[in-house]
Write an enzyme that holds these catalytic residues in place. Sequence first.
Site, PDB file in Angstrom:
ATOM      1  CE  LYS A  46      45.093  -3.401 -28.524  1.00  0.00           C
ATOM      2  NZ  LYS A  46      46.053  -2.289 -28.728  1.00  0.00           N
ATOM      3  CB  CYS A 130      48.890  -2.245 -35.339  1.00  0.00           C
ATOM      4  SG  CYS A 130      49.855  -2.651 -33.839  1.00  0.00           S
TER       5      CYS A 130
HETATM    6  O1  LIG Z   1      47.283   0.209 -33.774  1.00  0.00           O
HETATM    7  C1  LIG Z   1      47.938   0.289 -32.717  1.00  0.00           C
HETATM    8  N1  LIG Z   1      48.543   1.442 -32.396  1.00  0.00           N
HETATM    9  C2  LIG Z   1      49.331   1.571 -31.315  1.00  0.00           C
HETATM   10  O2  LIG Z   1      49.922   2.648 -31.109  1.00  0.00           O
HETATM   11  N2  LIG Z   1      49.486   0.505 -30.464  1.00  0.00           N
HETATM   12  C3  LIG Z   1      48.643  -0.612 -30.588  1.00  0.00           C
HETATM   13  C4  LIG Z   1      49.326  -1.906 -30.177  1.00  0.00           C
HETATM   14  O3  LIG Z   1      50.570  -1.968 -30.137  1.00  0.00           O
HETATM   15  O4  LIG Z   1      48.571  -2.845 -29.946  1.00  0.00           O
HETATM   16  N3  LIG Z   1      48.064  -0.785 -31.877  1.00  0.00           N
END
Ligand SMILES: O=C1NC(=O)NC(C(=O)O)N1
Length: 312
Positions: A46, A130
């Site tokens: 993540k 993001c």
């Molecule tokens: O880079 C991102 N892409 C997404 O679709 N969602 C996540 C997020 O919202 O953390 N981050």
Amino acid sequence: SVDLSAQIANMKVNNLFLNASGIHCQTEAELDDLMQEPVSGAMVTKSMTPQSRFGNPLPRYYRLANGSINSMGLPNEGFDYYMDYLKTHDQIKPVIVSVAGRSKEEDLAMLHTLQDDDSYQGLTELNLSCPNVIGEPQMAYDFPAANDLLKEVFSFYKKPLGIKLPPYFDLVHFDQIAELLNQYPLSHVNTINSIGNGLWIDVNSETVVLKPKGGFGGVGGSMVLPTALANVRGLRQRLNPSIKIIGTGGVTNGRDAFAHILCGAEMVSIGTQLYEEGLGAFERVTRELTDIMEAKGYELLADFRGKLKVIE
Ligand SMILES: O=C1NC(=O)NC(C(=O)O)N1
């Protein structure tokens, strides 16, 4: 050091898949699941921020008939947590570390720490796309700002580094981002991130389905496949061959993965489908891709990678 292209050079079909960042990769338990998963050839964390974050208020994910919409807001355990994970777990497959500062300063601070940490020899992916941090722009849509950031990053960062890009929709933008990225010794680009700021409505209740940002969120899943394929193809046609492409977006089966590879993807991420189906999706999609390759007489991914035909 993990050199993605070296990893990929003689890669056969059975390890070209990885999770899309954000899917099953926030906690130690999730990362262990990915590490132990027998089919995927790599994994990505993540996107991490300097401090841990709860992220946006719930509800912040919603499944759609042919995709998903999310406004997670970068919930993650924080930089130190993921660095500790790498130090305390055997990497039986390459772990791509995703970094998403909320400012240029945060990006630079995390990358300086990674550069200065001799024990860190991993592949890093800078998430410039993001769409869900409230009040924050998607850096990769601001070409001058992205160029300033990359110029500063590559003045000190010497380990393998890739970039997670948002989708582009104008061929002039493909030209501009490729011209910008070709100036830098990138390991790869990962394209696409979700299509930012979509909106889904529950007509019965006449209400949005996500709480943050009045319901606006990134769209993923099978409905974004055409945009994902266009971005993989458009960037493959424009980027230096030394910059590899991880194809992300809309992969639900072997045919979708085959299409991404035809467009030039070296590896293929699975996001929404992996979240909805579970990690078994890796084996299913791999089996489907293998069946397609066998039916077509292909032995290696290199037999058809990037060989999409146009209509003369
Ligand atoms: O880079 C991102 N892409 C997404 O679709 N969602 C996540 C997020 O919202 O953390 N981050």
